[in-house]
Design an enzyme around this catalytic site. Structure first.
Site, PDB file in Angstrom:
ATOM      1  N   CYS A  14       6.350 -39.336  29.646  1.00  0.00           N
ATOM      2  CA  CYS A  14       5.893 -38.062  30.450  1.00  0.00           C
ATOM      3  C   CYS A  14       7.176 -37.595  30.998  1.00  0.00           C
ATOM      4  O   CYS A  14       8.253 -38.032  30.988  1.00  0.00           O
ATOM      5  CB  CYS A  14       4.885 -38.060  31.377  1.00  0.00           C
ATOM      6  N   CYS A  17       9.197 -39.686  33.418  1.00  0.00           N
ATOM      7  CA  CYS A  17      10.166 -40.410  32.759  1.00  0.00           C
ATOM      8  C   CYS A  17      11.588 -39.991  32.632  1.00  0.00           C
ATOM      9  O   CYS A  17      12.446 -40.670  32.854  1.00  0.00           O
ATOM     10  CB  CYS A  17       9.828 -40.827  31.371  1.00  0.00           C
ATOM     11  N   ASP A 428      33.639  -6.069  19.359  1.00  0.00           N
ATOM     12  CA  ASP A 428      35.103  -5.991  18.964  1.00  0.00           C
ATOM     13  C   ASP A 428      35.029  -5.153  17.661  1.00  0.00           C
ATOM     14  O   ASP A 428      34.171  -5.333  16.717  1.00  0.00           O
ATOM     15  CB  ASP A 428      35.712  -7.160  18.764  1.00  0.00           C
ATOM     16  N   ASP A 627      35.753 -12.268  17.133  1.00  0.00           N
ATOM     17  CA  ASP A 627      36.523 -13.077  16.234  1.00  0.00           C
ATOM     18  C   ASP A 627      37.791 -13.608  16.580  1.00  0.00           C
ATOM     19  O   ASP A 627      38.274 -14.297  15.700  1.00  0.00           O
ATOM     20  CB  ASP A 627      36.211 -12.529  14.899  1.00  0.00           C
ATOM     21  N   ASP A 631      39.841 -12.087  22.061  1.00  0.00           N
ATOM     22  CA  ASP A 631      38.367 -11.929  22.390  1.00  0.00           C
ATOM     23  C   ASP A 631      37.721 -13.267  23.086  1.00  0.00           C
ATOM     24  O   ASP A 631      36.756 -12.838  23.837  1.00  0.00           O
ATOM     25  CB  ASP A 631      37.353 -11.557  21.260  1.00  0.00           C
TER      26      ASP A 631
END
Length: 742
Positions: A14, A17, A428, A627, A631
């Site tokens: 449960c 735990c 971008d 990318d 950035d």
């Protein structure tokens, strides 16, 4: 350097735990953070603690652990879970065989009373048989409760052991001395104890089976890794185990085979299905010099490639680890639930005691003692927080796995939760909205020249240049399979273009300034050039013998699906902003073509993160898509950073979500999956909280004074078991979710 250790945890039943195991792992010297995934029964510990110390800490907390390293370990874990599933079914069946006949015959009034010697002997035998049920079918609950108590913890095992154990002890006392209670209270609850154990075991088995389906995304990814590879050693081809492949070894791939490691093609060409990496089903043509990735499928030709990344360094291995880490992570909502679950079981024990004594003190009639026992036992059984513990992690596993199917890798649970809250998305330009590389977009020839001839002469003149625009023209000529002409007297004119002699004629190719300097009249091209410039295309004029013969425009082409992606962003209520270092004219032209709302141009790389922060300061929840290295700060600053998977490693490392197919549609897919996952979590939590909020008072008997209703402990056991199955089944609905338009 911080290492990451992944453990398989057994014995957890449960949410209580989870906190026990996490507390044990975080208490080990050298551990910086530890996180437990209850849905997968795994734990991830970061730091420099030894594996053995981690395992010892888990065992000291009353659970067991083993390190997960290789595919063999994963397979062993899967086999162990399969064996556990069969064991639970057997235990449920045995408990059911003992309990259900008692229930049926008891309801029919066919069981003997305690008043005769033979009747008491019968019930004594039933009591001993029920004890066997508790020992065999419920032994793991009692041992778990004991281990928990020894470590001063409480969990689901505590509740089940107390509930069924109390029922058995009370029943045995009644069998031994029925006169201790009034005749109306002389009832044995052996059938309740047995049936509760049967139902809980059955529920755990069904839950385990359903949980295994949630992790199918990982299983499929692991299944993409071939077991063997065909290497070329000393001119001889041989099949070896994948673990034996070394760096820079030459490997042969035949049609239909999966690539074993990452590398570079050195001989031959083929079409390769990279859908496992990008989510795109269309095969990609590869030739010598191109990168290839482990797990992708060679469709047509045979080729040789050189191994560049092996083992854990392959893209596939890193994807698997990223998906695993995300599935094991906890969003804010999950951490809140863990805190609630940590105090839930102790709270239930307090409610149980209050219920018992409330009935003894305020109840009336001969059955008051029996009612006190029944209500206390029912509260213990119905309140097990299994569903509560599963609600968040099971949905996270399904959501992250679903995202991976669409080529979207989510780094953590917080990103998955936060993506659905975005109201502003910053893009971008170069490599994100556009392809990121110049290409020829139009060719216009004048007078007797044809477009093909113009491109042929321009490409011949530019073949010796290394300028990106020149490369675009040469590539376009190659694509049209044009022959290159002999060039003499080539010279590059910095900032202007090139000059050359072809077939004895003087050729100029370059910008407006070059034409002006050489007194070439380009007035016939002016209208066309203005139109091209407004579309963010760069015109390159060509003159032969100082007479303009045409213009070739080169631009960073907009990706084929950028317009569709931005349209879908608007449909889901996002404001779309273009953030670029490019000039205003080009930026606005691109924005106009794709339908972007706002343009911020001529921004220095170090200023991009400041622009993101400024929007956040206005109360906007901001996503950033990029990318490049420039950035990275903005990706890290945004509420959710999306990295285009075709970009730089720095950008990918700085982002929360990686779009492996390099398409902005992945942003929309990720947001849709985020919303679906968070909605699923809330459904699960609502169900779990409502179940316990309504179930506990009813089990305590609040309805008895009004309508005479007491909840049967067996019904409580069934309800508790089914609540977990319901949560897991609801989470598994995410496996069939498809983002709109995908």
């Amino acid at each position: 350097m911080s290492d990451q250790t992944r453990l398989s945890i057994s014995g957890m039943n449960c949410a209580g735990c989870v906190s026990s195991v996490e507390r044990a792992l975080n208490g080990v010297a050298g551990v910086s953070t530890a996180s437990v995934n209850f849905a997968e029964h795994t734990a991830v510990a970061e730091g420099n603690a030894s594996v053995q110390l981690l395992i010892d800490a888990v065992r000291a907390a009353g659970y067991d652990a083993a390190e997960l390293v290789s595919a063999a370990d994963e397979s062993e874990k899967e086999l162990a879970e399969s064996a556990h599933y069969r064991s639970l079914l057997k235990k449920a069946a045995f408990a059911g065989v003992v309990g259900f006949p008692q229930f049926v015959f008891g309801m029919a009034g066919l069981l003997p009373t305690f008043e005769t010697g033979s009747g008491r002997l019968f019930w004594l035998a039933i009591g001993l048989l029920t004890f066997v049920v508790l020992a065999y079918s419920g032994g793991h609950y009692f041992s778990g409760a004991w281990k928990s108590a020894r470590n001063r913890n409480t969990n689901m095992d505590t509740l089940i052991a107390l509930g069924t154990g109390t029922a058995w002890v009370y029943s045995m006392v009644i069998v031994a001395n029925p006169g201790l209670v009034p005749s109306m209270a002389q009832h044995a609850y052996f059938e309740a104890a047995a049936i509760i154990i049967a139902l809980i075991n059955l529920g755990s088995a069904l839950e385990l089976r359903a949980r295994s389906k949630t992790s199918e995304a990982i299983k499929r990814l692991i299944g993409l890794q071939p077991k063997t590879a065909r290497v070329v050693r000393n001119g001889i081809e041989e099949d070896i185990a994948i673990e034996e492949v070394g760096l820079d070894e030459t490997l042969r791939v035949r049609p239909g085979e999966r690539l074993a490691v990452d590398g570079v093609i050195i001989e031959g060409s083929s079409s390769i299905n990279e859908s496992m990496l990008t989510g795109e089903p269309t095969p990609v043509h590869k030739r010598a010099g191109d990168d290839v990735v482990a797990g992708t499928i060679n469709k047509t030709g045979s080729f040789l490639f050189q191994a560049k990344r092996i083992g854990r360094d392959t893209a596939l291995a890193q994807i698997i680890e990223m998906v695993r880490a995300a599935q094991a992570s906890k969003p804010a909502i999950g951490r809140m639930v863990d805190k609630v679950a940590a105090v839930f079981v102790p709270g239930v024990l307090v409610i149980t005691v209050i219920t018992f004594f409330a009935w003894l003190n305020f109840g009336s009639g001969e059955q008051v003692t029996s009612f006190a026992i029944v209500t206390a036992m029912t509260v213990l059984i119905i309140a097990c927080p299994c569903a509560l513990g599963l609600a968040t992690p099971i949905s996270i596993m399904a959501g992250v796995g679903k995202a991976a199917e669409f080529g979207t890798l989510i780094r953590n649970g917080d990103a998955l939760q936060q993506a659905g809250k975005l109201d502003t998305i910053i893009l971008d330009k170069t490599g994100t909205v556009t392809e990121g590389r110049p290409s020829v977009t139009s060719v216009l020839a004048l007078d007797a020249w044809t477009d093909a001839q113009l491109l042929q002469w321009a490409a011949s003149a530019e073949k010796g240049s290394e300028h990106p625009l020149a490369e675009a023209i040469v590539t376009a000529a190659n694509e049209q399979q044009l022959d290159f002409l002999q060039v003499t007297n080539f010279s590059a004119i910095a900032g202007h273009g090139v000059a050359a002699v072809i077939e004895g004629r003087s050729v100029l190719l370059g910008n407006r300034r070059l034409m002006s300097d050489r007194d070439v009249d380009i007035s016939a091209l002016e209208a066309t050039v203005q139109e091209l410039t407004s579309l963010a295309q760069t015109p390159m004029f060509m003159a032969v013998d100082e007479k303009a013969v045409g213009v070739i425009s080169v631009s960073d082409a907009i990706k084929a699906d950028s317009v569709e992606a931005i349209r879908r962003m608007h449909e889901i209520g996002l404001k779309v902003v273009l953030l670029t270092g490019d000039n205003h004219v080009t930026a606005n032209a691109v924005a106009k073509q794709v339908g972007i709302d706002e343009v911020i141009a001529e921004v220095l790389p170090q200023e991009k993160a400041d622009k993101v922060a400024a929007m956040q300061a206005r109360g906007e929840v901001v996503g950033m898509v990029g990318d490049g290295i420039n950035d990275a700060p903005a990706l890290a600053r945004a509420d959710v950073g999306f990295a285009i998977g075709t970009g730089t490693d720095v950008a990918i490392e700085s982002a929360d979500i990686t779009l492996m197919r390099g398409s902005l549609l992945g942003v929309v897919d990720a947001i849709a999956i985020s919303k679906a996952t968070v909605r699923n979590i809330k459904q699960n939590l609502f169900g779990a909280f409502i179940y316990n909020s309504l179930g506990i008072p009813i089990a305590a008997g609040v309805l008895y004074p009004f309508i005479g209703l007491l909840l049967n402990p067996m019904i409580a056991g069934a309800a508790m078991a089914m609540s977990s199955v319901t949560v897991v089944t609801n989470a598994n609905r995410l496996r069939f979710f498809k983002p709109t338009g995908s």
